[in-house]
Every structure is written in structure tokens, then in C-alpha cells.
Scaffold this motif. Structure first.
Motif, PDB file in Angstrom:
ATOM      1  N   PHE A 198     -49.112-142.319   7.859  1.00 52.43           N
ATOM      2  CA  PHE A 198     -49.248-141.781   6.507  1.00 52.43           C
ATOM      3  C   PHE A 198     -50.678-141.380   6.206  1.00 52.43           C
ATOM      4  O   PHE A 198     -51.612-141.795   6.877  1.00 52.43           O
ATOM      5  CB  PHE A 198     -48.754-142.771   5.438  1.00 52.43           C
ATOM      6  CG  PHE A 198     -49.616-143.987   5.253  1.00 52.43           C
ATOM      7  CD1 PHE A 198     -50.747-143.953   4.446  1.00 52.43           C
ATOM      8  CD2 PHE A 198     -49.297-145.183   5.870  1.00 52.43           C
ATOM      9  CE1 PHE A 198     -51.535-145.078   4.264  1.00 52.43           C
ATOM     10  CE2 PHE A 198     -50.060-146.311   5.699  1.00 52.43           C
ATOM     11  CZ  PHE A 198     -51.197-146.257   4.894  1.00 52.43           C
ATOM     12  N   ALA A 199     -50.799-140.581   5.158  1.00 49.26           N
ATOM     13  CA  ALA A 199     -52.090-140.207   4.590  1.00 49.26           C
ATOM     14  C   ALA A 199     -52.007-140.436   3.086  1.00 49.26           C
ATOM     15  O   ALA A 199     -50.939-140.311   2.490  1.00 49.26           O
ATOM     16  CB  ALA A 199     -52.407-138.738   4.881  1.00 49.26           C
ATOM     17  N   ILE A 200     -53.143-140.797   2.491  1.00 53.63           N
ATOM     18  CA  ILE A 200     -53.249-140.877   1.034  1.00 53.63           C
ATOM     19  C   ILE A 200     -54.244-139.800   0.637  1.00 53.63           C
ATOM     20  O   ILE A 200     -55.346-139.725   1.177  1.00 53.63           O
ATOM     21  CB  ILE A 200     -53.731-142.258   0.559  1.00 53.63           C
ATOM     22  CG1 ILE A 200     -52.699-143.342   0.938  1.00 53.63           C
ATOM     23  CG2 ILE A 200     -53.968-142.257  -0.962  1.00 53.63           C
ATOM     24  CD1 ILE A 200     -53.154-144.760   0.646  1.00 53.63           C
ATOM     25  N   VAL A 201     -53.831-138.953  -0.297  1.00 51.41           N
ATOM     26  CA  VAL A 201     -54.705-137.890  -0.776  1.00 51.41           C
ATOM     27  C   VAL A 201     -54.976-138.072  -2.258  1.00 51.41           C
ATOM     28  O   VAL A 201     -54.229-138.758  -2.959  1.00 51.41           O
ATOM     29  CB  VAL A 201     -54.110-136.485  -0.526  1.00 51.41           C
ATOM     30  CG1 VAL A 201     -53.881-136.240   0.954  1.00 51.41           C
ATOM     31  CG2 VAL A 201     -52.835-136.281  -1.322  1.00 51.41           C
ATOM     32  N   GLU A 202     -56.036-137.435  -2.716  1.00 49.26           N
ATOM     33  CA  GLU A 202     -56.427-137.481  -4.126  1.00 49.26           C
ATOM     34  C   GLU A 202     -56.627-136.057  -4.610  1.00 49.26           C
ATOM     35  O   GLU A 202     -57.293-135.260  -3.950  1.00 49.26           O
ATOM     36  CB  GLU A 202     -57.719-138.275  -4.254  1.00 49.26           C
ATOM     37  CG  GLU A 202     -58.237-138.391  -5.663  1.00 49.26           C
ATOM     38  CD  GLU A 202     -59.482-139.260  -5.678  1.00 49.26           C
ATOM     39  OE1 GLU A 202     -59.374-140.402  -6.131  1.00 49.26           O
ATOM     40  OE2 GLU A 202     -60.538-138.798  -5.206  1.00 49.26           O
ATOM     41  N   THR A 240     -46.060-150.098   4.210  1.00 53.05           N
ATOM     42  CA  THR A 240     -45.787-151.381   3.565  1.00 53.05           C
ATOM     43  C   THR A 240     -45.887-151.174   2.052  1.00 53.05           C
ATOM     44  O   THR A 240     -46.468-150.181   1.587  1.00 53.05           O
ATOM     45  CB  THR A 240     -46.803-152.453   3.991  1.00 53.05           C
ATOM     46  OG1 THR A 240     -48.091-152.101   3.479  1.00 53.05           O
ATOM     47  CG2 THR A 240     -46.841-152.626   5.510  1.00 53.05           C
ATOM     48  N   LEU A 241     -45.363-152.123   1.307  1.00 54.82           N
ATOM     49  CA  LEU A 241     -45.480-152.027  -0.150  1.00 54.82           C
ATOM     50  C   LEU A 241     -46.943-152.119  -0.574  1.00 54.82           C
ATOM     51  O   LEU A 241     -47.351-151.476  -1.538  1.00 54.82           O
ATOM     52  CB  LEU A 241     -44.639-153.096  -0.838  1.00 54.82           C
ATOM     53  CG  LEU A 241     -43.121-152.933  -0.677  1.00 54.82           C
ATOM     54  CD1 LEU A 241     -42.390-154.046  -1.408  1.00 54.82           C
ATOM     55  CD2 LEU A 241     -42.657-151.570  -1.146  1.00 54.82           C
ATOM     56  N   ILE A 277     -37.754-146.291  -4.755  1.00 50.16           N
ATOM     57  CA  ILE A 277     -37.673-146.872  -3.417  1.00 50.16           C
ATOM     58  C   ILE A 277     -38.460-148.187  -3.385  1.00 50.16           C
ATOM     59  O   ILE A 277     -37.978-149.196  -2.859  1.00 50.16           O
ATOM     60  CB  ILE A 277     -38.180-145.884  -2.352  1.00 50.16           C
ATOM     61  CG1 ILE A 277     -37.198-144.708  -2.223  1.00 50.16           C
ATOM     62  CG2 ILE A 277     -38.380-146.579  -0.999  1.00 50.16           C
ATOM     63  CD1 ILE A 277     -37.710-143.561  -1.374  1.00 50.16           C
ATOM     64  N   ALA A 278     -39.658-148.198  -3.945  1.00 50.65           N
ATOM     65  CA  ALA A 278     -40.490-149.413  -3.965  1.00 50.65           C
ATOM     66  C   ALA A 278     -39.810-150.520  -4.768  1.00 50.65           C
ATOM     67  O   ALA A 278     -39.807-151.690  -4.350  1.00 50.65           O
ATOM     68  CB  ALA A 278     -41.876-149.107  -4.540  1.00 50.65           C
ATOM     69  N   ASP A 291     -41.780-153.554   3.578  1.00 53.63           N
ATOM     70  CA  ASP A 291     -42.080-152.146   3.821  1.00 53.63           C
ATOM     71  C   ASP A 291     -40.867-151.295   3.471  1.00 53.63           C
ATOM     72  O   ASP A 291     -39.803-151.807   3.155  1.00 53.63           O
ATOM     73  CB  ASP A 291     -42.522-151.918   5.262  1.00 53.63           C
ATOM     74  CG  ASP A 291     -41.516-152.451   6.278  1.00 53.63           C
ATOM     75  OD1 ASP A 291     -40.397-152.828   5.891  1.00 53.63           O
ATOM     76  OD2 ASP A 291     -41.857-152.480   7.464  1.00 53.63           O
ATOM     77  N   ALA A 292     -41.076-149.982   3.522  1.00 51.80           N
ATOM     78  CA  ALA A 292     -40.007-149.057   3.165  1.00 51.80           C
ATOM     79  C   ALA A 292     -40.278-147.698   3.791  1.00 51.80           C
ATOM     80  O   ALA A 292     -41.393-147.413   4.228  1.00 51.80           O
ATOM     81  CB  ALA A 292     -39.913-148.921   1.640  1.00 51.80           C
ATOM     82  N   ALA A 293     -39.234-146.885   3.801  1.00 47.85           N
ATOM     83  CA  ALA A 293     -39.368-145.493   4.232  1.00 47.85           C
ATOM     84  C   ALA A 293     -39.417-144.653   2.957  1.00 47.85           C
ATOM     85  O   ALA A 293     -38.400-144.426   2.302  1.00 47.85           O
ATOM     86  CB  ALA A 293     -38.193-145.086   5.109  1.00 47.85           C
ATOM     87  N   PHE A 294     -40.623-144.225   2.590  1.00 47.40           N
ATOM     88  CA  PHE A 294     -40.838-143.432   1.382  1.00 47.40           C
ATOM     89  C   PHE A 294     -40.659-141.953   1.693  1.00 47.40           C
ATOM     90  O   PHE A 294     -40.705-141.552   2.857  1.00 47.40           O
ATOM     91  CB  PHE A 294     -42.249-143.686   0.842  1.00 47.40           C
ATOM     92  CG  PHE A 294     -42.472-145.101   0.391  1.00 47.40           C
ATOM     93  CD1 PHE A 294     -42.058-145.508  -0.859  1.00 47.40           C
ATOM     94  CD2 PHE A 294     -43.067-146.031   1.233  1.00 47.40           C
ATOM     95  CE1 PHE A 294     -42.242-146.818  -1.276  1.00 47.40           C
ATOM     96  CE2 PHE A 294     -43.258-147.344   0.825  1.00 47.40           C
ATOM     97  CZ  PHE A 294     -42.841-147.737  -0.433  1.00 47.40           C
ATOM     98  N   VAL A 295     -40.482-141.148   0.654  1.00 47.45           N
ATOM     99  CA  VAL A 295     -40.439-139.702   0.862  1.00 47.45           C
ATOM    100  C   VAL A 295     -41.873-139.169   0.833  1.00 47.45           C
ATOM    101  O   VAL A 295     -42.731-139.707   0.129  1.00 47.45           O
ATOM    102  CB  VAL A 295     -39.564-138.966  -0.189  1.00 47.45           C
ATOM    103  CG1 VAL A 295     -38.118-139.407  -0.093  1.00 47.45           C
ATOM    104  CG2 VAL A 295     -40.084-139.161  -1.583  1.00 47.45           C
ATOM    105  N   CYS A 296     -42.106-138.154   1.603  1.00 50.03           N
ATOM    106  CA  CYS A 296     -43.421-137.512   1.616  1.00 50.03           C
ATOM    107  C   CYS A 296     -43.658-136.880   0.244  1.00 50.03           C
ATOM    108  O   CYS A 296     -42.809-136.162  -0.267  1.00 50.03           O
ATOM    109  CB  CYS A 296     -43.460-136.451   2.714  1.00 50.03           C
ATOM    110  SG  CYS A 296     -45.034-135.578   2.832  1.00 50.03           S
ATOM    111  N   GLU A 297     -44.814-137.157  -0.340  1.00 45.60           N
ATOM    112  CA  GLU A 297     -45.131-136.659  -1.682  1.00 45.60           C
ATOM    113  C   GLU A 297     -45.955-135.373  -1.636  1.00 45.60           C
ATOM    114  O   GLU A 297     -46.742-135.106  -2.533  1.00 45.60           O
ATOM    115  CB  GLU A 297     -45.885-137.737  -2.465  1.00 45.60           C
ATOM    116  CG  GLU A 297     -45.057-138.981  -2.712  1.00 45.60           C
ATOM    117  CD  GLU A 297     -45.822-140.120  -3.369  1.00 45.60           C
ATOM    118  OE1 GLU A 297     -45.171-141.046  -3.860  1.00 45.60           O
ATOM    119  OE2 GLU A 297     -47.075-140.095  -3.396  1.00 45.60           O
ATOM    120  N   CYS A 298     -45.748-134.568  -0.605  1.00 43.90           N
ATOM    121  CA  CYS A 298     -46.505-133.309  -0.503  1.00 43.90           C
ATOM    122  C   CYS A 298     -45.933-132.262  -1.456  1.00 43.90           C
ATOM    123  O   CYS A 298     -44.905-132.467  -2.100  1.00 43.90           O
ATOM    124  CB  CYS A 298     -46.515-132.806   0.940  1.00 43.90           C
ATOM    125  SG  CYS A 298     -44.957-132.127   1.543  1.00 43.90           S
TER     126      CYS A 298
END
Length: 112
Positions: free
Chosen positions: A88-92, A52-53, A22-23, A33-40
Motif C-alpha cells: 500500500f501507499a498513503i498519499v496526502e 492492518t487496522l 470495511i474497518a 487486518d483487512a482487504a480495503f478498496v484502493c482509494e485512488c
């Protein structure tokens, strides 16, 4: 590594691979920017994550970080690093076994 940890790692790595495409497509069309899929870890999740990118690149700066919808975190294996409201959220990953697998499956890292 137990079966559940393996499933989490592989599911999130698969969604990350989709987001890489997608990116790349967004960059090709000069989109910011883009509509990404949730990476959960939920294999049935179909929610989109608007980012955004640059925001996506912040998530991708570390092979153990993932972009997802807020509230989709699994606090048993990951911690919240950043959240932008409801976008969005960014997790580690802090679970060592899962972190090892997702690093190995990171498409931006050359096999070694």
C-alpha cells in the motif's frame, strides 16, 4: 474548483467511506487486518489494499490522506507520505481545492 478536481475528491471520498465500513466490520470480528478498496481517483479501480487496522488508522489520521495501491498516486494533486513495498501507499492531497472537499466529506468529522 474545476470538474476534474471535483471528480477526484468525490471518487476518493466515496472509496474512503467504503473502507470505513470495511474497518468497522473487521473490528467487529476482532480482525487485525483487512482487504480495503484502493482509494485512488480511478472510478473503475477494483484493486484491493491489504493493510492492518493500525496502518489504516495511520492513513485516516488526517482527512486529506488516502490509502491506495502503490503507483495509483496522482502527482498533480497528491504526494506520497508512506509506502509499504507493494502492499500500500498513503498519499496526502496538496491541491487546496481537493483537500477542502475531502476534509468536508470526511465521515469522521462532525459537520460544522
Amino acid at each position: 474548483m474545476d470538474e476534474n478536481e471535483e471528480r477526484i475528491a468525490r471518487t476518493e471520498a466515496l472509496f474512503r467511506d467504503v473502507n470505513e465500513r470495511i474497518a468497522e466490520t473487521a473490528q467487529r470480528f476482532d480482525s487485525e487486518d483487512a482487504a480495503f478498496v484502493c482509494e485512488c481517483a480511478d472510478q473503475a479501480c477494483t484493486e484491493r489494499v491489504d493493510a492492518t487496522l493500525g496502518e489504516y488508522e495511520r492513513a485516516r489520521a488526517d482527512g486529506t490522506r488516502f490509502l491506495m495501491r502503490p503507483g495509483h498516486e496522482d502527482t498533480r494533486v497528491e504526494r506520497l507520505v508512506e509506502q509499504r513495498g507493494t502492499r500500500f501507499a498513503i498519499v496526502e492531497k496538496f491541491n487546496t481545492a481537493i483537500a477542502r472537499v475531502v476534509r468536508r466529506l470526511d465521515p469522521r468529522v462532525e459537520p460544522g
